[in-house]
Design a protein around this motif. Structure first.
Motif, PDB file in Angstrom:
ATOM      1  N   TRP A 317       3.038   2.549  11.042  1.00 25.05           N
ATOM      2  CA  TRP A 317       2.060   1.562  10.886  1.00 25.05           C
ATOM      3  C   TRP A 317       1.582   1.736   9.459  1.00 25.05           C
ATOM      4  CZ3 TRP A 317       2.210  -2.119  14.620  1.00 25.05           C
ATOM      5  CH2 TRP A 317       2.505  -1.614  15.965  1.00 25.05           C
ATOM      6  N   VAL A 318       1.485   0.539   8.803  1.00 24.85           N
ATOM      7  CA  VAL A 318       0.699   0.497   7.538  1.00 24.85           C
ATOM      8  C   VAL A 318      -0.682  -0.234   7.683  1.00 24.85           C
ATOM      9  CG1 VAL A 318       0.859  -0.263   4.996  1.00 24.85           C
ATOM     10  CG2 VAL A 318       2.986   0.291   6.325  1.00 24.85           C
ATOM     11  N   ILE A 319      -1.691   0.808   7.291  1.00 25.11           N
ATOM     12  CA  ILE A 319      -3.082   0.276   7.670  1.00 25.11           C
ATOM     13  C   ILE A 319      -3.801   0.365   6.457  1.00 25.11           C
ATOM     14  CG2 ILE A 319      -5.042   0.753   9.391  1.00 25.11           C
ATOM     15  CD1 ILE A 319      -2.940   2.091  10.993  1.00 25.11           C
ATOM     16  N   GLU A 320      -4.745  -0.561   6.342  1.00 26.12           N
ATOM     17  CA  GLU A 320      -5.651  -0.737   5.113  1.00 26.12           C
ATOM     18  C   GLU A 320      -7.052  -0.618   5.487  1.00 26.12           C
ATOM     19  OE1 GLU A 320      -4.997  -3.676   1.582  1.00 26.12           O
ATOM     20  OE2 GLU A 320      -7.075  -4.238   2.407  1.00 26.12           O
ATOM     21  N   GLY A 321      -7.717   0.332   5.094  1.00 27.39           N
ATOM     22  CA  GLY A 321      -9.218   0.344   5.258  1.00 27.39           C
ATOM     23  C   GLY A 321      -9.944   0.011   4.047  1.00 27.39           C
ATOM     24  N   THR A 322     -11.119  -0.708   4.185  1.00 29.75           N
ATOM     25  CA  THR A 322     -11.992  -0.890   3.067  1.00 29.75           C
ATOM     26  C   THR A 322     -13.383  -0.118   3.503  1.00 29.75           C
ATOM     27  OG1 THR A 322     -11.239  -3.244   3.003  1.00 29.75           O
ATOM     28  CG2 THR A 322     -13.550  -2.674   2.209  1.00 29.75           C
TER      29      THR A 322
END
Length: 420
Positions: A317-322
């Motif tokens: 899974w490719v996940i982006e966190g801010t």
């Protein structure tokens, strides 16, 4: 009729020739193939375990191959074996776990993976996947690691080495015994993270109590000059570790409660190359530090921080966190295995949105002292490309679910004892 027959024969011959040429162009690569700047264009269309090299390389991996002398040696992937208790916990308790979209918090978790069947179509997929990692990354209930940090200048090479102790004890989600929760359940983990050598950094470190609630951690640091401990602010989780390139939030690539990040979203599902069959490489018989660590990291060739490990295809899974505004990063992108919650790679971006740091952790299948099968992070690079500098940790020795370590060993007084 003869004319049509000749046309058909010509077409068939042409297709055969095309397929022969295509086969010659795209081949299945053997184990041991090295992807580097001299070979990448020639083999990008070739496959390994049925997937093209082009599809397996992330943008930042390919960029490092082309511009930073990174070399990837291919080896075949192996099935991941996990502790049966871990799998049983996930099956037994997952149905009672609830996710609250308003608070982005989770309730009802006991042990194992809280959300074992996350769909890419779920609007909260990013949050749930990081909760899986936060609660159930299969590192064991007690991680007892003696490691060295290598400080690397990308132009000059190895600057220094430091020895550290990392000891994390889980009070909840325990799968090594039938008692999944210790004490009243308010504490998730306690962590001792302290330098033990050389003398000028010995004692630098922290003792951290992480609660199983949105409440910020309690963290204490040992102050060498005063020979006493000092309590740090609640924002210590996003501060640098000592003078290293790594933040506290970069431990295991992601080290924050998911709800502390204002936004987490799932970007995609894909295959990548990751280092998931890593080997310890410290050689205590050597006196020269370059020789001691030369089997893990290319300390002889610029930029001196590239790993010497093998790489395997893994679906992630490719996940982006801010992160929150006060965090040094504007966003963090992580690559987590779809079959179990382990993060392999991370990318950190500065406040302008520009690529800043690359995090790459090397995983080794491990059997704990109690027989548990886990996946341990035994080496990792945090590369600051803007500073042309890297911090690399490499385990000298480590153990999982160490029977000699008790919950009572996790205390502020223990930090003071180690530091002194």
């Amino acid at each position: 009729m003869q004319s049509m027959k000749r046309i058909r024969q010509t077409v068939v011959a042409g297709l055969g020739a095309f397929m022969t040429v295509a086969g010659a162009i795209a081949a299945e690569l053997p184990e041991g193939t090295v992807i580097d700047k001299s070979s990448i264009d020639r083999i990008k269309s070739d496959t390994f375990e049925g997937k093209t090299i082009a599809s397996l390389l992330t943008e930042k991996l390919e960029w490092q191959i082309r511009n930073w002398n990174l070399k990837l040696t291919l080896s075949h992937s192996k099935p991941v074996e996990l502790n049966q208790r871990y799998k049983d916990c996930s099956k037994k308790y997952a149905d009672q776990v609830k996710y609250d979209p308003a608070t982005r918090e989770v309730s009802g978790w006991v042990c194992g993976v809280p959300f074992p069947n996350v769909s890419a179509d779920d609007p909260h997929a990013g949050d749930k996947l990081i909760w899986n990692f936060y609660y159930a990354s299969p590192e064991g209930d007690i991680a007892h690691n003696r490691l060295s940090y290598l400080q690397i200048n990308g132009d000059k090479g190895l600057e220094s080495t430091q020895d550290w102790l990392f000891l994390r004890y889980y009070y909840k989600g325990r799968t090594s015994d039938d008692n999944h929760v210790l004490d009243d359940g308010s504490v998730l983990t306690k962590t001792l993270f302290v330098a033990t050598a050389p003398q000028d950094v010995k004692g630098v470190g922290t003792f951290t109590v992480r609660y199983d609630s949105p409440k910020m951690e309690d963290t204490w640091a040992y102050i060498k000059s005063a020979r006493r401990t000092r309590r740090l602010s609640g924002g210590a989780w996003m501060d640098p570790i000592g003078g290293l390139d790594q933040l506290n939030d970069d431990i295991y690539i992601w080290n924050a409660r998911p709800s502390w990040y204002p936004k987490i979203k799932l970007l995609s599902r894909r295959w990548i190359l990751a280092s998931t069959d890593a080997k310890l490489g410290y050689d205590s018989t050597k006196k020269d530090p370059v020789e001691q660590w030369g089997r893990t990291t290319d300390l002889k060739n610029p930029p001196y921080w590239n790993p010497i490990q093998t790489w395997q295809p893994r679906e992630v899974w490719v996940i982006e966190g801010t992160p929150p505004e006060e965090h040094p990063y504007s966003k963090k992108i992580v690559y987590m295995d779809v079959n179990y919650p382990k993060i392999y790679l991370g990318e950190a971006y500065d406040k302008k949105g520009e690529f800043w740091k690359f995090l790459n952790f090397h995983i080794a299948p491990t059997v704990g002292q109690d027989g548990s099968k886990v996946q341990s992070s035994i080496q990792g690079e945090t590369i600051d490309f803007k500073a042309r500098h890297a911090t690399i940790f490499v385990y000298r020795q480590y153990s999982v679910n160490d029977k000699g370590i008790k919950a009572t060993d996790m205390s502020l007084s223990q930090l003071e004892a180690i530091a002194r």
